[in-house]
Design a protein around this motif. Structure first.
Motif, PDB file in Angstrom:
ATOM      1  N   ALA A 155       0.828  -1.217   0.000  1.00  0.00           N
ATOM      2  CA  ALA A 155       0.000   0.000   0.000  1.00  0.00           C
ATOM      3  C   ALA A 155       0.856   1.259   0.000  1.00  0.00           C
ATOM      4  CB  ALA A 155      -0.942  -0.007   1.206  1.00  0.00           C
ATOM      5  N   LYS A 159       0.241   3.110  -3.529  1.00  0.00           N
ATOM      6  CA  LYS A 159      -0.976   3.896  -3.340  1.00  0.00           C
ATOM      7  C   LYS A 159      -1.086   4.986  -4.399  1.00  0.00           C
ATOM      8  CE  LYS A 159      -1.399   7.400  -0.779  1.00  0.00           C
ATOM      9  NZ  LYS A 159      -1.367   8.398   0.291  1.00  0.00           N
ATOM     10  N   LEU A 163      -2.193   0.044  -7.574  1.00  0.00           N
ATOM     11  CA  LEU A 163      -2.473  -0.607  -6.290  1.00  0.00           C
ATOM     12  C   LEU A 163      -3.102  -1.992  -6.453  1.00  0.00           C
ATOM     13  CD1 LEU A 163      -2.348  -0.352  -3.218  1.00  0.00           C
ATOM     14  CD2 LEU A 163      -4.611   0.707  -3.274  1.00  0.00           C
ATOM     15  N   PRO A 364      -7.084   0.127   2.121  1.00  0.00           N
ATOM     16  CA  PRO A 364      -6.278   1.365   2.185  1.00  0.00           C
ATOM     17  C   PRO A 364      -7.030   2.611   1.709  1.00  0.00           C
ATOM     18  CG  PRO A 364      -4.998  -0.417   1.207  1.00  0.00           C
ATOM     19  CD  PRO A 364      -6.409  -0.903   1.298  1.00  0.00           C
ATOM     20  N   GLN A 369      -3.544   6.190   6.582  1.00  0.00           N
ATOM     21  CA  GLN A 369      -2.274   5.466   6.406  1.00  0.00           C
ATOM     22  C   GLN A 369      -1.669   5.072   7.746  1.00  0.00           C
ATOM     23  OE1 GLN A 369      -0.470   4.329   3.827  1.00  0.00           O
ATOM     24  NE2 GLN A 369       1.199   3.669   5.153  1.00  0.00           N
ATOM     25  N   THR A 448      -8.455   4.078 -10.304  1.00  0.00           N
ATOM     26  CA  THR A 448      -7.210   4.676  -9.813  1.00  0.00           C
ATOM     27  C   THR A 448      -6.866   5.934 -10.606  1.00  0.00           C
ATOM     28  OG1 THR A 448      -6.404   2.496  -9.164  1.00  0.00           O
ATOM     29  CG2 THR A 448      -4.770   4.232  -9.390  1.00  0.00           C
ATOM     30  N   GLU A 455      -5.944  10.793  -3.784  1.00  0.00           N
ATOM     31  CA  GLU A 455      -5.399   9.951  -2.733  1.00  0.00           C
ATOM     32  C   GLU A 455      -4.002  10.424  -2.346  1.00  0.00           C
ATOM     33  OE1 GLU A 455      -5.422   5.960  -4.057  1.00  0.00           O
ATOM     34  OE2 GLU A 455      -7.592   5.825  -4.204  1.00  0.00           O
ATOM     35  N   ASP A 459      -3.755  11.471   1.256  1.00  0.00           N
ATOM     36  CA  ASP A 459      -3.147  10.367   2.009  1.00  0.00           C
ATOM     37  C   ASP A 459      -4.117   9.732   2.967  1.00  0.00           C
ATOM     38  OD1 ASP A 459      -0.352   9.769   4.172  1.00  0.00           O
ATOM     39  OD2 ASP A 459      -1.107   8.615   2.473  1.00  0.00           O
ATOM     40  N   ARG A 460      -5.231   9.283   2.454  1.00  0.00           N
ATOM     41  CA  ARG A 460      -6.299   8.586   3.179  1.00  0.00           C
ATOM     42  C   ARG A 460      -7.190   9.558   3.949  1.00  0.00           C
ATOM     43  NH1 ARG A 460      -2.880   5.707   1.134  1.00  0.00           N
ATOM     44  NH2 ARG A 460      -2.496   3.522   1.574  1.00  0.00           N
TER      45      ARG A 460
END
Length: 486
Positions: A155, A159, A163, A364, A369, A448, A455, A459-460
């Motif tokens: 991940a 990411k 992924l 994820p 993260q 994606t 993303e 970052d999540r």
């Protein structure tokens, strides 16, 4: 002034990391299903002094003398251990880092598989079952947790890029171990015996330990070149066990979907060889193992292609639902018809490939993260609780007598109905998952290409709004501090 691009920023570097990351679980997945291929030997008689010959074949198999309940307990204790250990393992990985986890858990795989092999030397003694169960317990502690580290490394490096492809390749390598087990273990056992076969599996786990050393070095060097080593450690120090409370409803529905789907896969494969020999005429133990292994053959061939497809079109939630629906006919055919079992095992392998490539890479996307290891650990734990209970139920359904005679077909039919019930439950949770995801922006069903940049920037999801604002304040303060220092 032009700056030189670091090797870690190039595409080839992350795929080198992925290659050794994939090898982490190759040997352990080979070991995991050795009992499935050698089920007749595990449940065979201690001696065959009164054996009779029918049509040129002996109706007795020399083995360890386990009954079906004891045999299924080998799988159940693996699942239970995973269920307990992986929760704390995931939290430890988040706090202490990938490198700590990869060494510890690959070593546990080596230790557990070695103890399991050692147990086979105590055939006919009270020590056999405790030793083999202890070996499976340690092996389960290592393998389930090692998968979490493996997924966390994947991940991090993929990411917002390839992924699903990376997860698909990881699955393919793991399933390559399973496939080679179904093709080679029976032949190896015939030539060298059960004890050397089990020690051969332990030796393959040593390969995983060597890979752990290499992937750890590559991960450390890469993080330093990207300038992220310190930042990741700082985020890890902030992780608290209470963060579990902030995991979203989407996450929990996703976990339940995974659990119910796998409840129909692994318990079936554990007993598939015996089922095929009992229900269908003309299958030797070796041929039955090949047919049962077709589940893994299909996923081995398809996983990478399916990963590329899902990266391109997205629709992870839709694929999860479709896989569950399309799995229903598999257990229906096995329970109520005499259609060649190879049709069902290949079919199950195809749905399994799409499910694994759509469900696990979704985690994820719906957790921060910093808590990914904890989230993966919880998901694996709940999955293993379900599988462990399913193995126990299957053991009860199939009975407690030794396997020197065929298990009645009505018992096998009840087992398949139990698998159907799990699949129906998976459909229900997958429907709810898609509804909730649609209301919260449809993250799971984006490709994606569309969701990648977002993303990488975000970052999540943050654990909560307060934490997000706090992080922004800390970042502003850090920027001011760097300006003053310069």
């Amino acid at each position: 002034m032009l700056t030189m691009t670091q090797p870690a920023e190039k595409v080839y570097y992350r795929f080198v990391v992925l290659f050794f990351n994939c090898l982490l679980t190759f040997g352990s997945y080979f070991c995991f299903d050795i009992p499935s291929v050698l089920q007749d030997q595990f449940q065979g008689n201690l001696t065959c002094s009164n054996a009779t010959v029918i049509n040129g074949t002996v109706d007795c198999v020399v083995g360890l003398g386990m009954n079906p309940q004891q045999y299924n307990l080998l799988y159940a204790i693996y699942a239970w251990t995973n269920a307990v250990v992986v929760i704390m393992a995931g939290f430890m990985i988040d706090k202490l880092g990938n490198r700590f986890g990869v060494f510890l858990f690959s070593f546990l795989c080596v230790l557990g598989s070695s103890l399991f092999a050692l147990g086979s030397h105590f055939k006919g003694t009270p020590y056999l079952l405790p030793l083999m169960l202890t070996g499976r317990l340690l092996f389960g502690s290592g393998n389930g947790s090692l998968t979490i580290v493996q997924n966390r490394i994947t991940a991090f490096w993929f990411k917002g890029k390839e992924l699903a492809l990376a997860f698909g390749l990881t699955l393919a390598f793991s399933r390559l171990g399973s496939v080679l087990n179904f093709f080679l273990t029976q032949r190896f056992e015939e030539k060298y015996g059960m004890q050397w076969t089990l020690w051969g599996g332990a030796l393959l786990c040593v390969l995983g330990f060597v890979s752990a050393i290499l992937v750890s070095a590559l991960d450390k060097i890469g993080m330093r070149q990207l300038g992220l080593d310190g930042a990741i450690q700082e985020e890890s120090r902030k992780v608290r066990i209470q963060d579990v409370k902030h995991l979203s409803l989407r996450y929990w529905l996703l976990v339940l979907t995974i659990m119910f789907f796998y409840n129909g896969i692994f318990p079936f494969i554990a007993d598939a060889s015996k089922f095929i020999q009992d229900k269908y005429d003309g299958y030797s133990q070796k041929e039955a193992a090949y047919v049962a292994g077709a589940v893994y053959d299909s996923s081995l061939v398809l996983s990478a292609c399916v990963g590329i497809l899902i990266d391109y079109v997205g629709l992870r939630g839709v694929f999860a639902l479709a896989c569950a629906i399309l799995t229903l006919p598999v257990f229906g055919l096995l329970a109520f018809t005499f259609v060649a079992p190879l049709v069902s095992t290949i079919w199950l392998g195809i749905t399994y490939s799409f499910a694994a490539s759509s469900m696990w890479p979704s985690i994820p996307l719906v957790v921060p993260q910093a808590t990914l290891g904890t989230a993966m650990g919880l998901a694996t734990s709940i999955q293993m609780v379900g599988i462990g209970l399913s193995n126990l139920v299957v053991g009860q359904i199939l009975g407690t007598k030794s396997s020197e005679t065929k298990i009645p077909l009505w018992r096998w039919q009840r087992m398949m109905i139990f698998m159907l019930a799990n699949t129906v439950s998976c459909i229900v949770t997958a429907v709810l998952l898609n509804i909730v995801d649609h209301r919260q922006g449809g993250t799971l069903n984006k490709s994606t290409k569309r969701s990648g940049p977002a993303e990488r920037d975000s970052d999540r999801e943050p654990l909560n709004q307060g934490e997000e604002e706090q992080n922004e304040d800390e970042e502003d303060e850090a920027v001011r501090s760097r300006s003053e220092n310069s």
